[in-house]
Design a protein around this motif. Structure first.
Motif, PDB file in Angstrom:
ATOM      1  N   MET B  78      53.498  16.458  35.799  1.00 42.79           N
ATOM      2  CA  MET B  78      54.716  15.667  35.979  1.00 42.79           C
ATOM      3  C   MET B  78      54.604  14.537  35.090  1.00 42.79           C
ATOM      4  N   ASP B  79      55.726  13.850  34.757  1.00 42.38           N
ATOM      5  CA  ASP B  79      55.474  12.809  34.008  1.00 42.38           C
ATOM      6  C   ASP B  79      54.552  12.805  33.013  1.00 42.38           C
ATOM      7  N   SER B  80      54.666  13.611  31.954  1.00 40.29           N
ATOM      8  CA  SER B  80      53.563  13.984  31.112  1.00 40.29           C
ATOM      9  C   SER B  80      53.206  12.755  29.989  1.00 40.29           C
ATOM     10  N   GLN B  81      51.885  12.596  29.966  1.00 39.33           N
ATOM     11  CA  GLN B  81      51.552  11.357  29.024  1.00 39.33           C
ATOM     12  C   GLN B  81      50.913  11.734  27.757  1.00 39.33           C
ATOM     13  N   PRO B  82      51.005  10.880  26.547  1.00 35.56           N
ATOM     14  CA  PRO B  82      50.037  11.338  25.556  1.00 35.56           C
ATOM     15  C   PRO B  82      48.665  11.715  25.745  1.00 35.56           C
ATOM     16  N   GLY B  83      48.106  10.945  26.853  1.00 40.78           N
ATOM     17  CA  GLY B  83      46.541  11.097  27.225  1.00 40.78           C
ATOM     18  C   GLY B  83      46.264  12.460  27.824  1.00 40.78           C
ATOM     19  N   ASP B  84      47.408  13.026  28.137  1.00 39.16           N
ATOM     20  CA  ASP B  84      47.190  14.312  28.752  1.00 39.16           C
ATOM     21  C   ASP B  84      47.188  15.506  27.654  1.00 39.16           C
ATOM     22  N   SER B  85      47.311  15.188  26.524  1.00 35.68           N
ATOM     23  CA  SER B  85      47.035  16.063  25.346  1.00 35.68           C
ATOM     24  C   SER B  85      45.757  16.670  25.138  1.00 35.68           C
ATOM     25  N   ALA B  86      45.507  17.967  25.436  1.00 33.57           N
ATOM     26  CA  ALA B  86      44.434  18.405  25.532  1.00 33.57           C
ATOM     27  C   ALA B  86      44.503  19.785  25.698  1.00 33.57           C
ATOM     28  N   THR B  87      43.510  20.945  25.817  1.00 35.24           N
ATOM     29  CA  THR B  87      43.479  22.182  26.025  1.00 35.24           C
ATOM     30  C   THR B  87      43.192  22.525  27.547  1.00 35.24           C
ATOM     31  N   TYR B  88      44.163  23.136  28.252  1.00 35.80           N
ATOM     32  CA  TYR B  88      43.970  23.584  29.545  1.00 35.80           C
ATOM     33  C   TYR B  88      43.742  24.936  29.965  1.00 35.80           C
ATOM     34  N   PHE B  89      42.574  25.220  30.827  1.00 32.97           N
ATOM     35  CA  PHE B  89      42.363  26.521  30.909  1.00 32.97           C
ATOM     36  C   PHE B  89      42.564  26.770  32.481  1.00 32.97           C
ATOM     37  N   CYS B  90      43.120  27.814  32.848  1.00 26.07           N
ATOM     38  CA  CYS B  90      42.898  28.421  34.399  1.00 26.07           C
ATOM     39  C   CYS B  90      41.741  29.226  34.465  1.00 26.07           C
ATOM     40  N   ALA B  91      41.209  29.406  35.494  1.00 26.71           N
ATOM     41  CA  ALA B  91      40.304  30.119  35.851  1.00 26.71           C
ATOM     42  C   ALA B  91      40.463  30.729  37.313  1.00 26.71           C
ATOM     43  N   ALA B  92      39.458  31.850  37.454  1.00 25.00           N
ATOM     44  CA  ALA B  92      39.083  32.408  38.792  1.00 25.00           C
ATOM     45  C   ALA B  92      38.035  32.776  39.258  1.00 25.00           C
ATOM     46  N   SER B  93      37.887  32.738  40.396  1.00 21.78           N
ATOM     47  CA  SER B  93      36.549  32.991  40.905  1.00 21.78           C
ATOM     48  C   SER B  93      36.425  33.861  42.408  1.00 21.78           C
ATOM     49  N   ILE B  94      35.396  34.550  42.795  1.00 19.11           N
ATOM     50  CA  ILE B  94      35.088  34.935  44.036  1.00 19.11           C
ATOM     51  C   ILE B  94      34.095  34.184  44.686  1.00 19.11           C
ATOM     52  N   ASN B  95      34.212  34.383  45.861  1.00 23.37           N
ATOM     53  CA  ASN B  95      33.067  33.554  46.929  1.00 23.37           C
ATOM     54  C   ASN B  95      33.283  32.250  46.750  1.00 23.37           C
ATOM     55  N   PHE B  96      34.646  31.661  46.684  1.00 24.09           N
ATOM     56  CA  PHE B  96      35.021  30.469  46.680  1.00 24.09           C
ATOM     57  C   PHE B  96      34.315  29.479  45.807  1.00 24.09           C
ATOM     58  N   GLY B  97      34.102  29.865  44.461  1.00 24.58           N
ATOM     59  CA  GLY B  97      33.780  29.252  43.467  1.00 24.58           C
ATOM     60  C   GLY B  97      32.287  29.368  43.187  1.00 24.58           C
ATOM     61  N   ASN B  98      31.621  30.026  44.220  1.00 27.53           N
ATOM     62  CA  ASN B  98      30.109  30.125  43.939  1.00 27.53           C
ATOM     63  C   ASN B  98      29.494  31.283  43.121  1.00 27.53           C
ATOM     64  N   GLU B  99      30.670  31.808  42.355  1.00 24.86           N
ATOM     65  CA  GLU B  99      30.251  32.797  41.451  1.00 24.86           C
ATOM     66  C   GLU B  99      30.873  32.391  40.118  1.00 24.86           C
ATOM     67  N   LYS B 100      30.559  33.443  39.056  1.00 22.30           N
ATOM     68  CA  LYS B 100      31.187  32.864  37.773  1.00 22.30           C
ATOM     69  C   LYS B 100      32.595  32.720  37.983  1.00 22.30           C
ATOM     70  N   LEU B 101      33.056  32.083  36.938  1.00 23.02           N
ATOM     71  CA  LEU B 101      34.380  31.710  36.549  1.00 23.02           C
ATOM     72  C   LEU B 101      34.762  32.550  35.499  1.00 23.02           C
ATOM     73  N   THR B 102      36.117  33.094  35.688  1.00 25.29           N
ATOM     74  CA  THR B 102      36.609  34.061  34.590  1.00 25.29           C
ATOM     75  C   THR B 102      37.620  33.161  34.128  1.00 25.29           C
ATOM     76  N   PHE B 103      37.575  32.735  32.748  1.00 27.76           N
ATOM     77  CA  PHE B 103      38.634  31.780  32.349  1.00 27.76           C
ATOM     78  C   PHE B 103      39.724  32.734  31.601  1.00 27.76           C
ATOM     79  N   GLY B 104      40.997  31.960  31.728  1.00 27.43           N
ATOM     80  CA  GLY B 104      41.980  32.291  30.727  1.00 27.43           C
ATOM     81  C   GLY B 104      41.801  31.851  29.152  1.00 27.43           C
ATOM     82  N   THR B 105      42.613  32.280  28.491  1.00 29.42           N
ATOM     83  CA  THR B 105      42.519  31.849  27.022  1.00 29.42           C
ATOM     84  C   THR B 105      42.878  30.440  26.515  1.00 29.42           C
TER      85      THR B 105
END
Lengths: 113, 113
Positions: B78-105
């Protein structure tokens, strides 16, 4: 708290040469990961350590890549011999066991020419 | 089945607007869905994360919306700012994050004045 330290920041080598990267995780973090991030893609796991034992190295190209984590603290990742397609940023990350997210280092940018 | 699909690849938003990035997954064993923000020359940094027992999580200007039945989740800035300019990755994991992350592109976000 100090972050995840990686060195070197940049490395340029010729194909078929060898290279090594070093990582010092956050103090007390038992889990350490090495990820490979090719330009324009998301990071991909190479290897996961729990203390000094390997948890997952299923995506590590074992014919040329090796990694170790002595005494459950620092870790090194080695490539021998390097190929052009190994050009990427190699990211080290560490985490506690609580699943509250990784902390990544700034990475080592490898260029193979 | 291990993939996480992310869209759009790039996004331009005016300052003050809402930035929306979407991700979809197939593996129903995933139980931890973080978003990472990456600036040039830096490693990814955890922005916000959600577990599938809630449909929404908000932290400041950042909100994750999660649709378990559709196997989709999204990041709203919300209320996006110039400082938010970056690359954003979603990811997913099993075991509540205690295993490897599989990243989006990744999504390259640019906020224009």
């Amino acid at each position: 708290e100090a972050g995840v330290a990686q060195s070197p920041r940049y490395k340029i080598i010729e194909k078929r040469q060898s290279v090594a990267f070093w990582c010092n995780p956050i103090s007390g973090h038992a889990t350490l990961y090495w990820y490979q991030q090719i330009l324009g893609q998301g990071p991909k796991l190479l290897i996961q350590f729990q203390n000094n034992g390997v948890v997952d190295d299923s995506q590590l190209p074992k014919d040329r890549f090796s990694a170790e984590r002595l005494k459950g603290v620092d870790s090194t990742l080695k490539i021998q011999p390097a190929k052009l397609e190994d050009s990427a940023v190699y990211l080290c990350a560490s985490s506690l066991l609580t699943g509250d997210g990784y902390t990544f280092g700034s990475g080592t940018r490898l260029t193979v020419v | 089945q291990q993939q996480v699909k992310q869209s759009p690849q790039s996004l331009i938003v005016q300052k003050g607007g809402i930035s929306i990035i979407n991700c979809a997954y197939e593996n129903t064993a995933f139980d931890y869905f973080p978003w990472y923000q990456q600036f040039p020359g830096k490693g990814p940094a955890l922005l916000i994360a959600i577990r599938p027992d809630v449909s929404e999580k908000k932290e400041g200007r950042f909100t994750i919306s999660f649709n378990k039945s559709a196997k989709q989740f999204s990041l709203h800035i919300m209320d996006s700012q110039p400082g938010d300019s970056a690359t954003y990755f979603c990811a997913a994991s099993i075991n509540f994050g205690n295993e490897k992350l599989t990243f989006g592109t990744g999504t390259r976000l640019t906020i224009i004045p």
